[in-house]
Design a protein around this motif. Structure first.
Motif, mmCIF file in Angstrom:
data_model
loop_
_atom_site.group_PDB
_atom_site.id
_atom_site.type_symbol
_atom_site.label_atom_id
_atom_site.label_comp_id
_atom_site.label_asym_id
_atom_site.label_seq_id
_atom_site.Cartn_x
_atom_site.Cartn_y
_atom_site.Cartn_z
ATOM 1 N N UNK A 221 0.936 -1.168 0.106
ATOM 2 C CA UNK A 221 -0.197 0.169 0.021
ATOM 3 C C UNK A 221 0.967 1.377 0.054
ATOM 4 N N UNK A 222 1.991 1.261 0.769
ATOM 5 C CA UNK A 222 2.723 2.421 0.634
ATOM 6 C C UNK A 222 3.378 2.571 -0.648
ATOM 7 N N UNK A 223 3.807 1.592 -1.171
ATOM 8 C CA UNK A 223 4.347 1.698 -2.605
ATOM 9 C C UNK A 223 3.517 2.214 -3.450
ATOM 10 N N UNK A 224 2.096 1.839 -3.763
ATOM 11 C CA UNK A 224 0.973 2.195 -4.449
ATOM 12 C C UNK A 224 0.738 3.799 -4.071
ATOM 13 N N UNK A 225 0.826 4.148 -2.945
ATOM 14 C CA UNK A 225 0.365 5.507 -2.629
ATOM 15 C C UNK A 225 1.576 6.142 -3.029
ATOM 16 N N UNK A 226 2.747 5.708 -2.918
ATOM 17 C CA UNK A 226 3.961 6.634 -3.455
ATOM 18 C C UNK A 226 3.666 6.761 -5.289
ATOM 19 N N UNK A 227 3.190 6.050 -5.825
ATOM 20 C CA UNK A 227 3.209 5.950 -7.142
ATOM 21 C C UNK A 227 1.913 6.977 -7.445
ATOM 22 N N UNK A 228 1.165 6.566 -6.577
ATOM 23 C CA UNK A 228 -0.423 7.491 -6.910
ATOM 24 C C UNK A 228 0.100 9.224 -6.557
ATOM 25 N N UNK A 229 0.840 9.248 -5.391
ATOM 26 C CA UNK A 229 1.064 10.560 -4.933
ATOM 27 C C UNK A 229 1.904 11.341 -6.095
ATOM 28 N N UNK A 230 2.947 10.314 -6.483
ATOM 29 C CA UNK A 230 4.090 11.072 -7.683
ATOM 30 C C UNK A 230 3.167 11.257 -8.927
ATOM 31 N N UNK A 231 2.150 10.454 -9.221
ATOM 32 C CA UNK A 231 1.350 10.601 -10.531
ATOM 33 C C UNK A 231 0.517 11.978 -10.580
ATOM 34 N N UNK A 232 -0.321 12.028 -9.293
ATOM 35 C CA UNK A 232 -1.332 13.116 -8.921
ATOM 36 C C UNK A 232 -0.573 14.261 -8.316
ATOM 37 N N UNK A 233 -0.057 14.116 -7.151
ATOM 38 C CA UNK A 233 0.684 15.045 -6.567
ATOM 39 C C UNK A 233 -0.293 16.380 -6.381
ATOM 40 N N UNK A 234 -1.266 16.121 -5.803
ATOM 41 C CA UNK A 234 -2.301 17.083 -5.370
ATOM 42 C C UNK A 234 -2.875 16.846 -4.031
ATOM 43 N N UNK A 235 -3.226 17.471 -3.168
ATOM 44 C CA UNK A 235 -3.187 19.156 -3.189
ATOM 45 C C UNK A 235 -1.732 19.339 -2.967
ATOM 46 N N UNK A 236 -1.368 20.606 -3.537
ATOM 47 C CA UNK A 236 -0.141 21.062 -3.351
ATOM 48 C C UNK A 236 -0.360 21.993 -2.150
ATOM 49 N N UNK A 237 0.286 21.447 -0.948
ATOM 50 C CA UNK A 237 0.459 22.098 0.123
ATOM 51 C C UNK A 237 1.737 22.377 0.746
ATOM 52 N N UNK A 238 1.727 23.640 1.886
ATOM 53 C CA UNK A 238 3.283 24.033 2.156
ATOM 54 C C UNK A 238 3.676 22.666 2.823
ATOM 55 N N UNK A 239 4.958 22.560 3.001
ATOM 56 C CA UNK A 239 5.573 21.685 4.040
ATOM 57 C C UNK A 239 5.134 21.745 5.343
ATOM 58 N N UNK A 240 4.981 22.923 5.654
ATOM 59 C CA UNK A 240 4.423 23.115 7.266
ATOM 60 C C UNK A 240 2.871 22.157 7.374
#
Length: 180
Positions: A105-124
Motif C-alpha cells: 500500500x505504501x508503494x502504491x501510495x507513492x506511485x499515486x502521490x507522484x502521479x497526481x501530486x495534489x493537493x499542493x500544500x506547504x511543507x508546514x
C-alpha cells in the motif's frame, strides 16, 4: 533613457514597461514554470511512479512470464524492506507479492502521490498530515499485533496507501520549493 552616473542601469530602467508584450510574455512564462527544476521534478515523479508500481508488477510478471532468475532477483530486491510474512501479504494471480499488504500500500501510495501530486500544500501543512497518517499506521499495527483484531488487508492497504501518497506529495512539494 539615460543610465545613472554609476554606469549601471536601474532595475526600473531595465524592466519592460507594464502592459507591454515583453512584460506579458515574461509574466506568463514565470507563472507556468514550477518553482523547482522542471526536468528534475519530472524525473523524480517518473522514478517514484515506476518504483511504486514495481511490487505490483513483479507478481503479475512472474505469473505470466517465465522470468526465472530475473523474477527471483526482482523479488529479492524487496527482502530488506519488509518482513514478507505470507499471512500478511497479498497474492496476485497465485503469486505472493514481494511485500506485505501494508508495504504494498505504501508503494502504491507513492506511485499515486507522484502521479497526481495534489493537493499542493506547504511543507508546514504536510508535516502534521504525515504524523497523523503515521499514527494511524501504528494504531493499525498495534491493534493487530495485540490480537484485538485479525489481519485485515483492507486496513493495511488503506493506511499504507494514505501514508505513501502523502509522503510522495510532500517530497515533491519539497523538491519544487527547494532553494535555487
Amino acid at each position: 533613457m539615460t543610465a545613472p552616473a554609476s554606469g549601471r542601469g536601474s532595475a526600473a530602467a531595465l524592466a519592460p514597461a507594464p502592459g507591454s508584450a515583453d512584460a506579458l510574455a515574461r509574466g506568463l512564462s514565470k507563472a507556468s514554470e514550477p518553482a523547482g527544476a522542471p526536468s528534475l521534478l519530472r524525473a523524480a515523479r517518473c522514478a517514484l511512479v515506476l518504483l511504486g508500481a514495481l511490487p505490483w508488477c513483479v507478481p503479475l510478471a512472474r505469473s505470466r512470464l517465465p522470468l526465472g532468475e530475473l523474477g527471483a532477483a526482482l523479488d529479492r530486491f524487496f527482502v530488506p524492506m519488509c518482513h514478507r510474512m505470507p499471512e500478511r501479504s497479498l497474492a496476485i494471480e497465485g503469486v505472493l507479492m514481494p511485500l506485505c499488504s501494508r508495504c504494498a500500500g505504501i508503494f502504491a501510495g507513492v506511485a499515486a502521490g507522484a502521479a497526481i501530486a495534489r493537493p499542493r500544500l506547504a511543507m508546514t501543512a504536510w508535516r502534521p498530515i504525515l504524523i497523523a497518517l503515521s499514527a494511524m499506521m501504528v494504531a493499525d499495527v498495534a491493534t493487530q499485533d495485540l490480537g484485538l483484531r485479525p489481519v485485515w488487508h483492507a486496513t493495511r492497504l488503506a493506511t499504507g496507501l494514505a501514508f505513501g501518497y502523502a509522503l510522495a506529495a510532500a517530497f515533491l512539494t519539497r523538491l519544487t520549493r527547494r532553494p535555487g
